[in-house]
Scaffold this motif. Structure first.
Motif, PDB file in Angstrom:
ATOM      1  N   LEU A 183       0.866  -1.185   0.000  1.00  0.00           N
ATOM      2  CA  LEU A 183       0.000   0.000   0.000  1.00  0.00           C
ATOM      3  C   LEU A 183       0.897   1.227   0.000  1.00  0.00           C
ATOM      4  O   LEU A 183       1.655   1.450   0.942  1.00  0.00           O
ATOM      5  CB  LEU A 183      -0.916   0.015   1.225  1.00  0.00           C
ATOM      6  N   LEU A 184       0.824   2.021  -1.061  1.00  0.00           N
ATOM      7  CA  LEU A 184       1.606   3.249  -1.196  1.00  0.00           C
ATOM      8  C   LEU A 184       0.701   4.444  -0.929  1.00  0.00           C
ATOM      9  O   LEU A 184      -0.267   4.676  -1.655  1.00  0.00           O
ATOM     10  CB  LEU A 184       2.197   3.332  -2.607  1.00  0.00           C
TER      11      LEU A 184
ATOM     12  N   ILE B  25      -2.644  -6.648   2.838  1.00  0.00           N
ATOM     13  CA  ILE B  25      -1.503  -5.746   2.694  1.00  0.00           C
ATOM     14  C   ILE B  25      -0.311  -6.273   3.491  1.00  0.00           C
ATOM     15  O   ILE B  25      -0.414  -6.544   4.683  1.00  0.00           O
ATOM     16  CB  ILE B  25      -1.866  -4.319   3.149  1.00  0.00           C
ATOM     17  N   ASP B  26       0.829  -6.403   2.808  1.00  0.00           N
ATOM     18  CA  ASP B  26       2.045  -6.906   3.459  1.00  0.00           C
ATOM     19  C   ASP B  26       2.922  -5.790   3.998  1.00  0.00           C
ATOM     20  O   ASP B  26       3.722  -6.020   4.909  1.00  0.00           O
ATOM     21  CB  ASP B  26       2.853  -7.744   2.469  1.00  0.00           C
ATOM     22  N   LEU B  27       2.799  -4.579   3.450  1.00  0.00           N
ATOM     23  CA  LEU B  27       3.638  -3.458   3.895  1.00  0.00           C
ATOM     24  C   LEU B  27       3.043  -2.147   3.399  1.00  0.00           C
ATOM     25  O   LEU B  27       2.469  -2.096   2.302  1.00  0.00           O
ATOM     26  CB  LEU B  27       5.077  -3.626   3.372  1.00  0.00           C
ATOM     27  N   VAL B  28       3.194  -1.101   4.206  1.00  0.00           N
ATOM     28  CA  VAL B  28       2.743   0.240   3.835  1.00  0.00           C
ATOM     29  C   VAL B  28       3.956   1.136   3.600  1.00  0.00           C
ATOM     30  O   VAL B  28       4.853   1.199   4.445  1.00  0.00           O
ATOM     31  CB  VAL B  28       1.854   0.860   4.933  1.00  0.00           C
ATOM     32  N   VAL B  29       3.992   1.805   2.451  1.00  0.00           N
ATOM     33  CA  VAL B  29       4.979   2.854   2.181  1.00  0.00           C
ATOM     34  C   VAL B  29       4.235   4.173   2.361  1.00  0.00           C
ATOM     35  O   VAL B  29       3.287   4.466   1.628  1.00  0.00           O
ATOM     36  CB  VAL B  29       5.565   2.740   0.767  1.00  0.00           C
TER      37      VAL B  29
ATOM     38  N   PRO C 258       3.853  -3.807   8.613  1.00  0.00           N
ATOM     39  CA  PRO C 258       5.093  -3.018   8.585  1.00  0.00           C
ATOM     40  C   PRO C 258       4.894  -1.703   7.842  1.00  0.00           C
ATOM     41  O   PRO C 258       4.122  -1.634   6.877  1.00  0.00           O
ATOM     42  CB  PRO C 258       6.080  -3.921   7.834  1.00  0.00           C
ATOM     43  N   ILE C 259       5.598  -0.663   8.298  1.00  0.00           N
ATOM     44  CA  ILE C 259       5.477   0.668   7.699  1.00  0.00           C
ATOM     45  C   ILE C 259       6.873   1.210   7.391  1.00  0.00           C
ATOM     46  O   ILE C 259       7.749   1.226   8.262  1.00  0.00           O
ATOM     47  CB  ILE C 259       4.756   1.647   8.636  1.00  0.00           C
ATOM     48  N   ILE C 260       7.071   1.657   6.155  1.00  0.00           N
ATOM     49  CA  ILE C 260       8.269   2.408   5.782  1.00  0.00           C
ATOM     50  C   ILE C 260       7.832   3.833   5.484  1.00  0.00           C
ATOM     51  O   ILE C 260       6.945   4.053   4.657  1.00  0.00           O
ATOM     52  CB  ILE C 260       8.979   1.805   4.558  1.00  0.00           C
TER      53      ILE C 260
END
Length: 240
Positions: free
Chosen positions: A6-7, A49-53, A82-84
């Motif tokens: 998810l961007l 969702i595996d990761l959020v940017v 996880p969040i970047i």
């Protein structure tokens, strides 16, 4: 099955660049241009969702607020995603605040897409490590506090304590060097995802203040992470 990213990014050109690059590398990208739109999309795809940017500067709310809302949602599994965090701001305070809000990593603009890809892979890999917290032989135990290196989990009185990636790295370093007095440079190096900084002392002090708030019975009178004035910090070997 492709990983789902998810961007949340309001710059259409940057969003297109990131989406195209990640798609080329076999990720499925869902884009939201607003913070609330991203939160709604995350809730709608709760287990997908595996990761959020996440961009820090958004038109309707800043990334810190979005991060807080994700981490504060106890009603479903989205609070663990996880969040970047992406940001045009590069100073240490902003980076530390983002991480302490619950982000797992932080990357300053401008950046190379391949650097973002590498960070995404590393963060997802950490979150997919098998849970071995039920094996007491795998823990580092100090009184009521236990650190599980393999699963990146921490418990006090067998109750889980949620830490960010950086907080866990710092606590794990303390736990594996208990009884030793460590200076701020050593502690900074224990968190390899952090870039170089002109204000390392301040960054480490903020990290430790936040960590104490989570693991100390009384953060104003810490018994686990002890300040050694003029030198650094010491993690107590004997704890209750």
């Amino acid at each position: 099955m492709s990983k789902q990213i998810l961007l949340i990014e309001d710059d259409p050109d940057l969003a297109e660049l990131i989406s195209d690059y990640l798609t080329m590398n076999y990720y499925d990208v869902h884009h939201a241009g607003l913070g609330q739109e991203g939160l709604d999309l995350l809730d709608a795809k709760e287990r997908e969702i595996d990761l959020v940017v996440l961009d820090l500067m958004l038109p309707d709310m800043d990334g810190m607020q979005v991060c807080q809302k994700i981490r504060g949602n106890k009603n479903n599994m989205t609070n663990k995603v996880p969040i970047i965090m992406l940001t045009a701001k590069g100073d240490t305070t902003d980076r530390v605040l983002g991480l302490e809000m619950g982000a797992d990593d932080y990357i300053a603009k401008p950046f190379e897409p391949r650097e973002l890809l590498a960070r995404i892979r590393a963060v997802i890999r950490r979150h997919e490590q098998p849970n071995q917290a039920d094996s007491q032989s795998d823990s580092l135990t100090f009184g009521r506090l236990s650190v599980f290196p393999d699963s990146h989990e921490v418990t006090i009185d067998d109750e889980p304590v949620r830490l960010t990636t950086h907080q866990f790295q710092l606590l794990h370093y303390f736990a594996t060097h208990s009884g030793k007095v460590l200076n701020r440079e050593q502690l900074w190096q224990a968190m390899p995802n952090d870039d170089s900084s002109d204000n390392i002392d301040r960054a480490i002090d903020v990290h430790i203040s936040r960590l104490r708030a989570l693991i100390e019975d009384n953060p104003r009178q810490p018994k686990r992470i002890i300040t050694v004035r003029g030198v650094g910090y010491q993690f107590a070997t004997d704890q209750v």
